[in-house]
Design a protein around this motif. Structure first.
Motif, short mmCIF file in Angstrom:
data_model
loop_
_atom_site.label_atom_id
_atom_site.label_comp_id
_atom_site.label_asym_id
_atom_site.label_seq_id
_atom_site.Cartn_x
_atom_site.Cartn_y
_atom_site.Cartn_z
N GLU A 36 -9.54 -6.65 -10.97
CA GLU A 36 -9.44 -6.24 -9.56
C GLU A 36 -10.12 -4.88 -9.36
O GLU A 36 -10.90 -4.72 -8.41
CB GLU A 36 -7.97 -6.13 -9.14
CG GLU A 36 -7.26 -7.45 -9.02
CD GLU A 36 -5.75 -7.31 -8.90
OE1 GLU A 36 -5.08 -8.33 -8.74
OE2 GLU A 36 -5.23 -6.16 -8.96
N GLU A 37 -9.83 -3.94 -10.25
CA GLU A 37 -10.44 -2.61 -10.15
C GLU A 37 -11.96 -2.70 -10.23
O GLU A 37 -12.68 -2.06 -9.46
CB GLU A 37 -9.90 -1.69 -11.25
CG GLU A 37 -8.44 -1.32 -11.09
CD GLU A 37 -8.16 -0.45 -9.88
OE1 GLU A 37 -9.04 0.33 -9.49
OE2 GLU A 37 -7.04 -0.57 -9.34
N LYS A 79 -8.43 -4.88 -0.28
CA LYS A 79 -9.52 -5.30 -1.17
C LYS A 79 -8.96 -5.85 -2.48
O LYS A 79 -9.48 -6.84 -3.02
CB LYS A 79 -10.48 -4.15 -1.43
CG LYS A 79 -11.37 -3.85 -0.23
CD LYS A 79 -12.37 -2.77 -0.52
CE LYS A 79 -11.73 -1.44 -0.23
NZ LYS A 79 -12.66 -0.33 -0.15
N ARG A 80 -7.90 -5.24 -2.99
CA ARG A 80 -7.27 -5.74 -4.21
C ARG A 80 -6.80 -7.19 -4.03
O ARG A 80 -7.06 -8.06 -4.84
CB ARG A 80 -6.10 -4.85 -4.62
CG ARG A 80 -5.40 -5.32 -5.90
CD ARG A 80 -4.25 -4.41 -6.30
NE ARG A 80 -4.60 -3.00 -6.31
CZ ARG A 80 -5.33 -2.40 -7.26
NH1 ARG A 80 -5.80 -3.11 -8.27
NH2 ARG A 80 -5.59 -1.12 -7.17
N ALA A 99 0.85 -1.20 0.00
CA ALA A 99 0.00 0.00 0.00
C ALA A 99 0.88 1.25 0.00
O ALA A 99 0.62 2.19 -0.76
CB ALA A 99 -0.94 -0.01 1.20
N VAL A 114 -1.38 3.88 -2.03
CA VAL A 114 -2.82 3.69 -1.84
C VAL A 114 -3.07 3.36 -0.37
O VAL A 114 -2.14 3.05 0.37
CB VAL A 114 -3.38 2.55 -2.74
CG1 VAL A 114 -3.19 2.89 -4.22
CG2 VAL A 114 -2.74 1.21 -2.42
N SER A 115 -4.31 3.41 0.04
CA SER A 115 -4.62 3.09 1.44
C SER A 115 -4.49 1.59 1.67
O SER A 115 -4.57 0.78 0.74
CB SER A 115 -6.05 3.54 1.78
OG SER A 115 -6.98 2.72 1.10
N GLU A 163 -7.64 -0.17 0.54
CA GLU A 163 -7.73 -0.39 -0.92
C GLU A 163 -6.86 -1.57 -1.34
O GLU A 163 -7.29 -2.42 -2.11
CB GLU A 163 -7.31 0.87 -1.67
CG GLU A 163 -7.42 0.72 -3.17
CD GLU A 163 -7.08 1.99 -3.93
OE1 GLU A 163 -6.80 1.88 -5.14
OE2 GLU A 163 -7.09 3.09 -3.34
N GLU A 164 -5.64 -1.61 -0.84
CA GLU A 164 -4.74 -2.71 -1.21
C GLU A 164 -5.26 -4.05 -0.68
O GLU A 164 -5.15 -5.07 -1.35
CB GLU A 164 -3.32 -2.44 -0.69
CG GLU A 164 -2.29 -3.43 -1.16
CD GLU A 164 -2.10 -3.48 -2.67
OE1 GLU A 164 -1.53 -4.49 -3.14
OE2 GLU A 164 -2.50 -2.55 -3.40
N MET A 191 -13.28 -4.24 -6.97
CA MET A 191 -13.13 -3.35 -5.82
C MET A 191 -14.24 -2.31 -5.78
O MET A 191 -14.70 -1.93 -4.70
CB MET A 191 -11.75 -2.67 -5.85
CG MET A 191 -10.62 -3.63 -5.55
SD MET A 191 -8.98 -3.00 -5.99
CE MET A 191 -8.92 -1.47 -5.11
N LYS A 192 -14.71 -1.89 -6.93
CA LYS A 192 -15.79 -0.90 -7.00
C LYS A 192 -17.12 -1.48 -6.51
O LYS A 192 -18.06 -0.73 -6.22
CB LYS A 192 -15.94 -0.38 -8.43
CG LYS A 192 -14.79 0.50 -8.85
CD LYS A 192 -14.90 0.92 -10.29
CE LYS A 192 -13.67 1.72 -10.70
NZ LYS A 192 -13.58 1.90 -12.14
#
Length: 139
Positions: A128-129, A100-101, A88, A93-94, A97-98, A132-133
């Motif tokens: 992944e993107e 969740k990836r 991260a 990135v947070s 976020e990482e 994640m959304k």
């Protein structure tokens, strides 16, 4: 069923939100949810698994053992919380976020996505993107 297990002091927090999201990821790929176990651990724990089972003497953020049968996803996904935190920072990135990836990455492997070639890795990142959304936590 998605299960969360801890071999370190880390705690996921809202396990139900993560479980619901990962279930939705599975359905979005046209797959059925079997038994998926996430095991959160530290670098040392995951390194031992990497050496013992994969003969790789390196640190990694995730190792997944795929027990999928047909269209039903099953497996064990080991996640190094230390690697996720370091990555991260490296990717600016947070941690959330990482994380969740990485969590979606394991499921995507079970769905048949690869990441060894540049082309495959590019598709994996896009997936992944996309996944994640799909994560939402009620406020």
């Amino acid at each position: 069923m998605i299960n969360f297990n801890y071999e370190t002091d880390f705690s996921l927090g809202d396990e139900q939100a993560f479980s619901d999201w990962l279930s939705a990821v599975i359905v979005s790929e046209g797959k059925n949810e079997g038994e998926i176990n996430y095991i959160f651990c530290d670098d040392e724990y995951l390194h031992k698994i990497n050496v013992e089972y994969l003969d790789h003497d390196t640190l990694t953020d995730i190792i997944s053992f795929d027990y999928t049968v047909g269209n039903e996803l099953n497996g064990d996904i080991f996640v190094s919380v230390e690697r996720v935190a370091d990555n991260a920072k490296d990717f600016n990135v947070s941690f959330a976020e990482e994380l969740k990836r990485v969590l979606s990455h394991g499921i995507l492997h079970y769905c048949g996505y690869k990441d060894k070639t540049d082309k495959d890795a590019q598709l994996m990142r896009a997936k992944e993107e996309e996944k994640m959304k799909m994560f939402h936590v009620e406020q």
